[in-house]
Write an enzyme that holds these catalytic residues in place. Structure first.
Site, mmCIF file in Angstrom:
data_model
loop_
_atom_site.group_PDB
_atom_site.id
_atom_site.type_symbol
_atom_site.label_atom_id
_atom_site.label_comp_id
_atom_site.label_asym_id
_atom_site.label_seq_id
_atom_site.Cartn_x
_atom_site.Cartn_y
_atom_site.Cartn_z
ATOM 1 N N SER A 137 0.832 -1.212 0.000
ATOM 2 C CA SER A 137 0.000 0.000 0.000
ATOM 3 C C SER A 137 0.858 1.250 0.000
ATOM 4 O O SER A 137 1.956 1.258 0.576
ATOM 5 C CB SER A 137 -0.898 0.012 1.238
ATOM 6 O OG SER A 137 -1.608 1.228 1.324
ATOM 7 N N TYR A 150 -1.552 0.391 10.382
ATOM 8 C CA TYR A 150 -1.655 -0.329 9.108
ATOM 9 C C TYR A 150 -0.489 0.060 8.191
ATOM 10 O O TYR A 150 0.159 -0.800 7.585
ATOM 11 C CB TYR A 150 -2.998 0.018 8.476
ATOM 12 C CG TYR A 150 -3.223 -0.425 7.062
ATOM 13 C CD1 TYR A 150 -3.520 -1.760 6.764
ATOM 14 C CD2 TYR A 150 -3.171 0.497 6.005
ATOM 15 C CE1 TYR A 150 -3.762 -2.153 5.445
ATOM 16 C CE2 TYR A 150 -3.421 0.100 4.692
ATOM 17 C CZ TYR A 150 -3.708 -1.218 4.421
ATOM 18 O OH TYR A 150 -3.951 -1.618 3.122
HETATM 19 N N1 LIG Z 1 -8.988 -1.170 -0.629
HETATM 20 C C1 LIG Z 1 -7.975 -0.313 -0.673
HETATM 21 O O1 LIG Z 1 -8.149 0.903 -0.786
HETATM 22 C C2 LIG Z 1 -6.561 -0.839 -0.597
HETATM 23 C C3 LIG Z 1 -5.530 0.058 -0.843
HETATM 24 C C4 LIG Z 1 -4.232 -0.385 -0.800
HETATM 25 C C5 LIG Z 1 -3.961 -1.695 -0.501
HETATM 26 N N2 LIG Z 1 -4.985 -2.565 -0.251
HETATM 27 C C6 LIG Z 1 -4.643 -3.950 0.062
HETATM 28 O O2 LIG Z 1 -5.238 -4.799 -0.889
HETATM 29 C C7 LIG Z 1 -5.398 -6.099 -0.314
HETATM 30 C C8 LIG Z 1 -6.802 -6.576 -0.537
HETATM 31 O O3 LIG Z 1 -7.678 -5.740 0.217
HETATM 32 P P1 LIG Z 1 -9.172 -5.385 -0.190
HETATM 33 O O4 LIG Z 1 -9.223 -3.933 -0.418
HETATM 34 O O5 LIG Z 1 -9.638 -6.287 -1.278
HETATM 35 O O6 LIG Z 1 -9.937 -5.633 1.175
HETATM 36 P P2 LIG Z 1 -10.522 -6.937 1.874
HETATM 37 O O7 LIG Z 1 -11.717 -7.398 1.128
HETATM 38 O O8 LIG Z 1 -10.681 -6.580 3.294
HETATM 39 O O9 LIG Z 1 -9.396 -8.026 1.672
HETATM 40 C C9 LIG Z 1 -8.486 -8.410 2.638
HETATM 41 C C10 LIG Z 1 -8.486 -9.916 2.652
HETATM 42 O O10 LIG Z 1 -7.460 -10.360 3.555
HETATM 43 C C11 LIG Z 1 -7.957 -11.500 4.171
HETATM 44 N N3 LIG Z 1 -7.309 -11.763 5.451
HETATM 45 C C12 LIG Z 1 -7.160 -10.920 6.496
HETATM 46 N N4 LIG Z 1 -6.528 -11.548 7.497
HETATM 47 C C13 LIG Z 1 -6.296 -12.818 7.062
HETATM 48 C C14 LIG Z 1 -5.688 -13.955 7.648
HETATM 49 N N5 LIG Z 1 -5.218 -13.932 8.895
HETATM 50 N N6 LIG Z 1 -5.587 -15.084 6.918
HETATM 51 C C15 LIG Z 1 -6.092 -15.134 5.657
HETATM 52 N N7 LIG Z 1 -6.696 -14.103 5.063
HETATM 53 C C16 LIG Z 1 -6.796 -12.950 5.760
HETATM 54 C C17 LIG Z 1 -9.427 -11.212 4.417
HETATM 55 O O11 LIG Z 1 -10.064 -12.447 4.621
HETATM 56 P P3 LIG Z 1 -11.612 -12.575 5.091
HETATM 57 O O12 LIG Z 1 -12.392 -12.363 3.832
HETATM 58 O O13 LIG Z 1 -11.683 -13.970 5.603
HETATM 59 O O14 LIG Z 1 -11.845 -11.523 6.113
HETATM 60 C C18 LIG Z 1 -9.816 -10.488 3.136
HETATM 61 O O15 LIG Z 1 -10.332 -11.376 2.174
HETATM 62 C C19 LIG Z 1 -5.040 -5.952 1.162
HETATM 63 O O16 LIG Z 1 -3.706 -6.390 1.365
HETATM 64 C C20 LIG Z 1 -5.121 -4.455 1.397
HETATM 65 O O17 LIG Z 1 -4.314 -4.047 2.464
HETATM 66 C C21 LIG Z 1 -6.284 -2.164 -0.299
#
Ligand SMILES: NC(=O)c1ccc[n+]([C@@H]2O[C@H](COP(=O)([O-])OP(=O)(O)OC[C@H]3O[C@@H](n4cnc5c(N)ncnc54)[C@H](OP(=O)(O)O)[C@@H]3O)[C@@H](O)[C@H]2O)c1
Length: 245
Positions: A137, A150
């Site tokens: 990120s 974070y």
């Molecule tokens: N959305 C944004 O603006 C943004 C920006 C920059 C970076 N990111 C990064 O992009 C990635 C995907 O995020 P997203 O935006 O798609 O949000 P998200 O839907 O919250 O995805 C995060 C995923 O990580 C999984 N997770 C968390 N802890 C875990 C664990 N202990 N073991 C296995 N899985 C685990 C969650 O699983 P569960 O479904 O089981 O909860 C969820 O599916 C993340 O790394 C996030 O930090 C997002």
């Protein structure tokens, strides 16, 4: 079919699922790994029917580091590409007050993904090929009052990916760091995000596939974020500490 396989870690994430569709459309077999992987049964059918590629489901918990070697051993094949979209932001105000919450965020974004990538990197290096894609990120570029717990975990993961890339470049293993700005997903649901700065998960999926295909090292998804972070990085600390961003 390319004869290649992609492993998607954290597959219940919107970004991860969008990437899985992009790779499947490009002919990759897909391994979806997540907590509660059984909840993805409909996605398995959807991807299989749409793209006619094999799709398998695997249970993984980033926090259960002692299980990670067995998880990789149990995969039907060692994948060609592994994408880690695992992440957890929590609530900054709660994180600040609770050591437990802080540790959960640090472990979910840094320790767990680094553990999984250590095992996969070593297997890829032994084979002499493979691509690791870490979804980190821009929050990791400079710690800010509003999300430094974070952000600091992502900073650790970004540095880890940089080191892996440097270590493995001569062993046929490629490492891609993805620095999305805002993305419209479950993680940002309810936030008031500016449309011009906010990517859709499908855009991130396409950017990941392009980065893997073209051998890119660090991508920002929307290039405006490279400029924004350049500016933020260069604000003098004496001024930065008084700003509210
Ligand atoms: N959305 C944004 O603006 C943004 C920006 C920059 C970076 N990111 C990064 O992009 C990635 C995907 O995020 P997203 O935006 O798609 O949000 P998200 O839907 O919250 O995805 C995060 C995923 O990580 C999984 N997770 C968390 N802890 C875990 C664990 N202990 N073991 C296995 N899985 C685990 C969650 O699983 P569960 O479904 O089981 O909860 C969820 O599916 C993340 O790394 C996030 O930090 C997002």
């Amino acid at each position: 079919m390319t004869g290649k396989t992609v492993l998607v870690l954290g597959a219940r994430s919107d970004i991860a699922m969008a990437a899985a569709h992009c790779f499947a459309a490009a002919g990759y077999a897909v391994q979806l790994a997540a907590r509660n992987a059984g909840s993805l049964a409909d996605d398995v059918s959807d991807i299989t029917i749409r793209y006619r590629v094999p799709v398998s489901l695997h249970e993984v918990d980033a926090l259960a580091v002692e299980s990670h070697a067995a998880f990789v051993d149990a995969l039907p094949v060692l994948p060609d590409v592994a994408i880690c979209a695992i992440g957890y932001m929590g609530d900054q105000a709660e994180n600040e007050r609770s050591v437990e919450r802080t540790v959960a965020v640090l472990r979910s974004n840094f320790e767990g993904p680094a553990s999984l990538f250590t095992i996969l990197a070593n297997r890829f290096a032994d084979r002499g090929s493979g691509t690791l894609v870490g979804v980190s990120s821009v929050a990791g570029i400079r710690g800010r009052a509003t999300n430094y717990v974070y952000g600091s975990a992502k900073a650790g993961f970004t540095a880890f990916l940089s080191g892996l890339r440097n270590r493995l470049a001569k062993q046929g293993v490629h490492v891609v760091t993805v620095l999305p700005g805002f993305v419209d997903t479950r993680m940002t649901a309810g936030m008031d995000l500016p449309a011009k700065l906010t990517a859709q998960p499908e855009e991130v999926g396409r950017a990941i596939l392009a980065a893997v295909t073209k051998g890119r090292d660090v991508i920002y998804v929307r290039s405006i974020w490279r400029l924004i972070m350049l500016i933020i990085r260069h604000i003098p600390e004496a001024i930065f500490k008084r700003m509210k961003i």
